[in-house]
Motif scaffolding. Structure first.
Motif, PDB file in Angstrom:
ATOM      1  N   THR A   2      14.746  40.236  78.424  1.00  0.00           N
ATOM      2  CA  THR A   2      15.019  41.666  78.463  1.00  0.00           C
ATOM      3  C   THR A   2      15.857  42.110  77.267  1.00  0.00           C
ATOM      4  O   THR A   2      16.778  41.407  76.840  1.00  0.00           O
ATOM      5  CB  THR A   2      15.749  42.021  79.770  1.00  0.00           C
ATOM      6  OG1 THR A   2      14.965  41.580  80.868  1.00  0.00           O
ATOM      7  CG2 THR A   2      15.966  43.517  79.881  1.00  0.00           C
ATOM      8  N   SER A  48      10.684  46.531  81.572  1.00  0.00           N
ATOM      9  CA  SER A  48       9.555  46.554  82.504  1.00  0.00           C
ATOM     10  C   SER A  48       8.239  46.288  81.786  1.00  0.00           C
ATOM     11  O   SER A  48       7.296  45.774  82.382  1.00  0.00           O
ATOM     12  CB  SER A  48       9.495  47.907  83.220  1.00  0.00           C
ATOM     13  OG  SER A  48      10.649  48.117  83.990  1.00  0.00           O
ATOM     14  N   ASP A  49       8.186  46.651  80.515  1.00  0.00           N
ATOM     15  CA  ASP A  49       7.011  46.370  79.684  1.00  0.00           C
ATOM     16  C   ASP A  49       7.383  45.278  78.679  1.00  0.00           C
ATOM     17  O   ASP A  49       7.958  45.563  77.627  1.00  0.00           O
ATOM     18  CB  ASP A  49       6.561  47.630  78.952  1.00  0.00           C
ATOM     19  CG  ASP A  49       5.320  47.393  78.088  1.00  0.00           C
ATOM     20  OD1 ASP A  49       4.736  46.287  78.160  1.00  0.00           O
ATOM     21  OD2 ASP A  49       4.950  48.306  77.332  1.00  0.00           O
ATOM     22  N   GLY A  87      11.122  43.433  87.756  1.00  0.00           N
ATOM     23  CA  GLY A  87      10.171  44.532  87.783  1.00  0.00           C
ATOM     24  C   GLY A  87      10.528  45.558  88.841  1.00  0.00           C
ATOM     25  O   GLY A  87      10.582  45.227  90.030  1.00  0.00           O
ATOM     26  N   PRO A  88      10.784  46.811  88.452  1.00  0.00           N
ATOM     27  CA  PRO A  88      11.067  47.853  89.433  1.00  0.00           C
ATOM     28  C   PRO A  88       9.897  48.042  90.393  1.00  0.00           C
ATOM     29  O   PRO A  88       8.737  47.786  90.049  1.00  0.00           O
ATOM     30  CB  PRO A  88      11.280  49.106  88.570  1.00  0.00           C
ATOM     31  CG  PRO A  88      11.569  48.605  87.198  1.00  0.00           C
ATOM     32  CD  PRO A  88      10.836  47.313  87.067  1.00  0.00           C
ATOM     33  N   THR A  94       7.026  49.971  88.918  1.00  0.00           N
ATOM     34  CA  THR A  94       6.164  49.243  87.987  1.00  0.00           C
ATOM     35  C   THR A  94       5.165  48.386  88.744  1.00  0.00           C
ATOM     36  O   THR A  94       3.978  48.311  88.394  1.00  0.00           O
ATOM     37  CB  THR A  94       7.015  48.371  87.050  1.00  0.00           C
ATOM     38  OG1 THR A  94       7.888  49.209  86.288  1.00  0.00           O
ATOM     39  CG2 THR A  94       6.135  47.572  86.096  1.00  0.00           C
TER      40      THR A  94
END
Length: 401
Positions: free
Chosen positions: A134, A142-143, A376-377, A380
């Motif tokens: 991250t 997230s991406d 990951g939220p 997402t």
């Protein structure tokens, strides 16, 4: 092929012993100290891990050749849930993030020499590790394709430059697995490589601890800088430019082990609430005889059972080498929200007691809330779940055309 979630007798027995160990040995530590740092950090971890080792419960997820018990994903689900009854339970069994996910990745991808140098001491609890993927915005989050940290070839190896953010366990880790771009540009779907970077590398610096809602993971969540960080060719984990594929090797199972551990806390919160509902009297009856409270307890029972079933389904697919992206995404999205609901309801049922420090529900609430974002939220995962579903339909329609 039949789907069977029944545990092997040996796994069921291991889960029972884990449950007893957590209640008898780990809970007193958790109840005495407000968090990992207050409990002594690595000194506490080493003390509890020594006790788990003596009890024959240590590293249940690692292969026997590296000192573990070799459980498959379904076996881990049962044992990890029992370990998760306490915030300190996963630390004791050496199944906490990020080390547990890194062990899984190293066991699957690392060379024989890398396994001896990095996996063996990690599996034995001699060292800790972290996973540096991250980045601060606009980098990878997230991406992952937004990856900006870059590694370029230099004589005899690679030079890594970039900034990482929210790297769990970085402070005190013996090494990091760094995710860096080796080809392409941010936004490209490929071109990443994983590197094993020792903590004493002069180009690796832990800049700061990030103040966060949760406190149960040792080593904190840190900002880390790679500045002219040179590593040799043998530091490449797996193959060059295959990092995105290896990330999936790690992330799917790691999401499920997060679900397993947090299910333990959800069960504990529910147990606290049910006990309170059974003993507390008001308005002329037991709290648990009131319809609204009964509804909350029932909803939590349903959430726990559904989350466990979805996790086991995903684990079965992983154990059978199936493409489990959809099932792990569904299980993670549902479980993260379900665990939050269970803990929140439990606190509500307990009222002022739940808000107080006399029970640990307020602490559990702080710890489980970030799981709706970590790995990951929820949003997402839902986007990806819907995208796969629509994609299947489009392919079916085109096939009929």
């Amino acid at each position: 092929m039949a789907v069977d979630f029944s545990p092997e007798p040996s796994v069921a027995e291991l889960a029972q012993r884990t449950s007893a160990f957590v209640r008898d040995v780990v809970l007193p530590e958790e109840q005495q100290y407000a968090g990992v740092a207050a409990a002594g950090g690595d000194a506490m971890r080493e003390r509890l891990q020594s006790a788990a080792r003596e009890a024959g419960l240590f590293a249940p997820h690692v292969g026997p050749e590296f000192g573990g018990l070799g459980l498959d994903m379904r076996g881990r689900a049962l044992v990890f849930e029992e370990a998760g009854w306490s915030l300190f339970g996963p630390l004791a069994l050496n199944v906490a993030a990020p080390d547990e996910g890194n062990m899984h990745l190293l066991e699957r991808v690392a060379s024989a020499a890398q396994k001896e140098r990095y996996l063996r001491p990690l599996a034995s609890g001699e060292v800790r590790s972290c996973f540096a993927m991250t980045e601060p915005a606009p980098g990878a989050g997230s991406d992952p394709a937004a990856l900006t940290t870059r590694a370029v070839r230099v004589p005899g190896g690679w030079r890594i430059d970039g900034r990482k953010w929210f790297i769990t366990g970085a402070d005190g880790a013996a090494f990091t697995i760094c995710f860096a771009r080796t080809t392409g540009e941010p936004g490209d779907r490929g071109g990443a490589t994983m590197f094993l970077v020792d903590a004493d590398n002069p180009g690796l610096k832990v800049v700061r601890h990030i103040n966060t809602l949760d406190e149960a993971l040792y080593g904190g969540h840190c900002e880390v800088v790679f500045d002219n960080c040179v590593v040799p060719d043998e530091a490449v984990l797996g193959e060059v430019d295959e990092g995105f594929a290896y990330a999936q090797v790690r992330l799917g199972p790691a999401r499920m082990t997060h679900c397993m551990r947090w299910l333990g806390i959800a069960r504990r919160a529910q147990a606290i609430a049910v006990e309170r509902a059974a003993e507390r009297r008001l308005f002329g009856s037991r709290l648990g005889e009131l319809g609204m409270v009964q509804g909350m307890i029932a909803d939590s029972e349903i959430d726990i059972a559904a989350a466990r079933a979805l996790t086991l389904q995903a684990c079965w697919e992983l154990d059978h080498d199936r493409s489990a992206g959809q099932s792990t995404g569904i299980a993670k999205a549902f479980t993260a929200e379900a665990v939050w609901r269970v803990v929140d309801r439990s606190l509500q049922i307990c009222g002022s007691l739940g808000v107080s420090g006399d029970v640990l529900l307020s602490r559990f609430l702080r710890e489980v809330r970030p799981f709706r974002i970590y790995d990951g939220p929820t949003e997402t995962h839902k986007w990806a779940i819907a995208k796969r579903a629509v994609g299947r339909q489009v392919r079916a329609m085109e096939g009929r055309a």
